[in-house]
Scaffold this motif. Structure first.
Motif, mmCIF file in Angstrom:
data_model
loop_
_atom_site.group_PDB
_atom_site.id
_atom_site.type_symbol
_atom_site.label_atom_id
_atom_site.label_comp_id
_atom_site.label_asym_id
_atom_site.label_seq_id
_atom_site.Cartn_x
_atom_site.Cartn_y
_atom_site.Cartn_z
ATOM 1 N N PRO A 110 0.807 -1.229 0.000
ATOM 2 C CA PRO A 110 0.000 0.000 0.000
ATOM 3 C C PRO A 110 0.835 1.271 0.000
ATOM 4 O O PRO A 110 0.359 2.319 -0.443
ATOM 5 C CB PRO A 110 -0.815 -0.113 1.303
ATOM 6 N N GLY A 111 2.064 1.195 0.494
ATOM 7 C CA GLY A 111 2.923 2.374 0.556
ATOM 8 C C GLY A 111 2.908 3.018 1.924
ATOM 9 O O GLY A 111 1.906 2.994 2.646
ATOM 10 N N ASN A 112 4.028 3.601 2.299
ATOM 11 C CA ASN A 112 4.173 4.169 3.640
ATOM 12 C C ASN A 112 3.227 5.337 3.897
ATOM 13 O O ASN A 112 2.730 5.511 5.004
ATOM 14 C CB ASN A 112 5.620 4.600 3.861
ATOM 15 N N ASP A 113 2.984 6.158 2.888
ATOM 16 C CA ASP A 113 2.086 7.302 3.077
ATOM 17 C C ASP A 113 0.685 6.837 3.461
ATOM 18 O O ASP A 113 0.036 7.422 4.335
ATOM 19 C CB ASP A 113 2.022 8.150 1.812
ATOM 20 N N ALA A 114 0.215 5.765 2.806
ATOM 21 C CA ALA A 114 -1.128 5.264 3.083
ATOM 22 C C ALA A 114 -1.235 4.657 4.471
ATOM 23 O O ALA A 114 -2.304 4.682 5.093
ATOM 24 C CB ALA A 114 -1.526 4.230 2.029
ATOM 25 N N LEU A 115 -0.119 4.124 4.987
ATOM 26 C CA LEU A 115 -0.151 3.435 6.275
ATOM 27 C C LEU A 115 0.261 4.320 7.441
ATOM 28 O O LEU A 115 0.047 3.958 8.597
ATOM 29 C CB LEU A 115 0.769 2.210 6.226
ATOM 30 N N GLY A 116 0.872 5.446 7.165
ATOM 31 C CA GLY A 116 1.324 6.331 8.237
ATOM 32 C C GLY A 116 2.732 6.056 8.715
ATOM 33 O O GLY A 116 3.158 6.602 9.730
#
Length: 657
Positions: free
Chosen positions: A438-444
């Protein structure tokens, strides 16, 4: 005392041993014929939910309290296991490199085997235990090299043995080798059989980067997965060794389908068919069939390897699913924002694919040497657009019943978007293993890059539920580079994270190496972290500490919540340390999945083998253990929380006072 089992219960499939009370856990559990209650028959002790919130202190530095600074313990390779079987997690620390110990007064130490004294401190037993004894030309004040260490009960006698692996490519080569250390059960170790094939001796070279104990064929005997780096720059074959339960191993790499190829054909490398450039090993069941997959994380922007078990008892052959699973590298393949690539194309505008590539923004680019990170013939290939992968951690992060992965990576600012970042890979739950990113931005899981020339040195990390709220949290051990600081992230809900400020969490920069255990047995997980002194520069932020002193950060929040701890012991047909066992815990509306690991990580990491689960607001839980034997035997119990239990396969859990 006997307790009546409730009569209104969930029905279980044939072959499942059901020993649980169904009255909410306030009564004891009974086996066939009504055995002693696993929960002790007492009412559960219930605490408030200790879920971390902003402004709450989570950890304190207890290094001095535990005497680690007085013992001058330094290193970046860390294990936390109970090697002496007294119920208290011990600590094993090593520096990097292939030097051995000098135990003489004034000599330089390379490793520490530290016994937990059960009083908030450690005792150094490295020399007295014989753990570092030399095989060649034994001298009492010298210790054997070996930075990679994993623990498991090789001979199924009830105590933890170890394998120590190291990089033997010095000039001249060391006469010592990778070794099996047999635990004598009295606090000492003896060297294992001399004929074991992982003992690669001079004039051959060896470069062990990861060792993982695993019972790949579920025959009750531990096997060993050994991941190799390179021999003086040349990638070599990773190896699987089958154990016989008596300390002898056989090389079954080719027999089990794990053969890889030399680095000679680009098409093979793009398919992840070449040897790994290993920096980390692991083994975990990724498709819920009871059979472990094998992992090798690769450095040097080389594909990481995922070997899926065929799961057929007749052969247990492995299939290379590195590419198809999404583990080999991510899908970020745009190399045109790489500063070195832009420089190359500026200097060679007619080169293939250089049309339309922008000029570099920050590199002067007046000569070919300015394109120092770019080989135009190869660096556009998929196998070169991956990451520099350190440790890969296995855990069910989002509590959906399957095991996810957390990757560690080195990322340089100038390489651009094609350099794989450290990130969570969420399991899709398919029979053929596959992951979403999902990517780090999406997960926080966001990293702050406030300066231009940033470098992420995330080679190690830990997954653990520090506040016992039932959601695993993430520690990223960023190291080696200016501005790198260990980062703790709290999971708020399924795969959604928030940062824990360093002053409230783990205040430690250049944080290389970590291991997790409840060192003080107070019901929450503490963490020991190492320190890298690579690339020290006093003019840069977060410069190196004076030494590579390890530090222990004591958890000060989790003990206020609810938890459950279970130490497993396999019976006949199961390896005694229960490595590969799966524990499923249902509490409230939450189901958590934990596996017992056999060592993993960048040059050797291991967390306590005792399974620790936070229960959130619940204080009872339904616990199912799937044992790693041929039949995948299953037992289910209802247990009271805020206790530690020991469980021998086929018996009832016993509370530990």
């Amino acid at each position: 005392m006997r307790f009546r089992r409730a009569v209104s219960c969930v029905l279980f499939p044939a072959g499942v041993l059901f020993l649980a009370a169904c009255d909410g856990g306030t009564g004891g559990t009974g086996g066939s014929g009504g055995g002693t209650g696993g929960s002790g028959g007492s009412a559960p002790v219930c605490n408030a939910d200790a879920k971390w919130t902003a402004g709450t202190q989570a950890f304190v530095d207890s290094t001095t309290k535990w005497g680690l600074d007085a013992l001058a313990v330094e290193g970046v390779r860390i294990n936390a296991v109970d090697f002496d079987g007294d119920g208290w997690a011990d600590l094993i620390v090593r520096r990097g490199g292939n030097a051995g110990d000098d135990f003489a007064a004034g000599g330089v130490r390379q490793s520490w085997l530290l016994r937990n004294n059960q009083k908030g401190g450690f005792e150094d037993v490295t020399q007295s235990s014989g753990f570092r004894q030399l095989r060649q030309n034994p001298e009492p004040n010298l210790g054997r090299p070996g930075e990679v260490i994993a623990f498991g009960d090789v001979d199924n006698d009830g105590d933890l043995d170890a394998i120590t692996g190291f990089t033997n490519n010095s000039d001249p080569l060391s006469p010592e080798t990778t070794e099996l250390l047999i635990n004598n059960g009295d606090g000492t170790f003896s060297l294992g059989p001399v004929e074991n094939p992982f003992r690669i001796a001079a004039p051959k070279k060896d470069s062990v980067a990861g060792v993982t104990f695993v019972d790949f064929d579920r025959d009750g005997n531990l096997d060993v997965w050994v991941v190799q780096n390179t021999n003086n720059g040349t990638p070599v074959q990773d190896r699987l060794y089958k154990g016989d339960g008596a300390g002898h191993f056989a090389d079954v790499t080719v027999l089990q389908g794990l053969k890889t190829k030399a680095w000679s054909v680009v098409a093979d490398l793009n398919k992840a068919l070449g040897h790994s450039i290993g920096w980390s090993s692991n083994a975990c069941d990724l498709n819920n069939d009871g059979n472990p997959e094998l992992l090798a994380a690769s450095y040097g922007r080389a594909p990481s390897h995922l070997w899926q078990s065929g799961g057929q008892p007749a052969d247990f052959l492995f299939t290379n699913r590195s590419i198809d699973s999404g583990y080999a590298f991510d899908q970020r393949t745009d190399w045109t924002d790489n500063e070195s690539a832009r420089c190359w194309c500026k200097l060679h505008p007619d080169a293939e694919d250089c049309t339309g590539v922008p000029a570099p923004q920050y590199i002067a680019c007046t000569k070919d040497e300015d394109a120092f990170r770019w080989d135009h013939d190869f660096d556009r290939e998929p196998f070169r657009l991956g990451g520099n992968s350190g440790a890969t951690e296995c855990m069910d992060i989002d509590n959906d019943g399957d095991i996810d992965l957390l990757t560690g990576e080195i990322v340089h600012w100038d390489v651009g978007s094609s350099s794989d970042p450290s990130e969570l890979m969420l399991n899709t739950g398919e029979a053929d293993v596959r992951f979403d990113r999902p990517g780090n931005d999406a997960l926080g899981l966001v990293f702050e890059h406030s300066v231009l020339a940033w470098n992420d040195g995330i080679m190690t990390g830990s997954l653990f539920d520090f506040d016992n709220d039932g959601w695993p949290d993430v520690y990223q051990g960023a190291s080696d580079y200016p501005g790198n600081h260990g980062l703790l992230f709290h999971q708020v809900s399924a795969a959604k994270f928030e940062p824990v400020p360093i002053e409230l969490g783990i205040d430690h920069h250049r944080s290389h190496g970590s291991a997790v255990a409840d060192f003080d047995n107070d019901g929450d997980l503490d963490i020991v972290v190492g320190h890298s002194r690579a690339r020290c520069d006093a003019s840069e932020p977060d410069d190196c500490y004076a030494t590579s002193q390890v530090r222990l950060f004591e958890n000060v929040i989790g003990q206020n919540g609810n938890y459950l701890r279970i130490s497993l012991k396999g019976a006949a047909g199961t390896n005694n340390a229960a490595i590969g066992a799966r524990v499923t815990v249902k509490s409230g509306d939450m189901t958590q999945t934990r596996d017992v690991g056999g060592g993993h990580g960048h040059y050797g990491t291991q967390d306590d083998l005792t399974v620790h689960v936070g229960l959130g607001a619940s204080c009872t839980a339904e616990v199912t253990v799937r044992w790693p034997d041929a039949a995948l035997t299953t037992q289910t119990f209802m247990l009271n929380g805020n206790k530690r239990y020991t469980l021998t396969q086929g018996q009832e859990p016993q509370p530990v006072e």
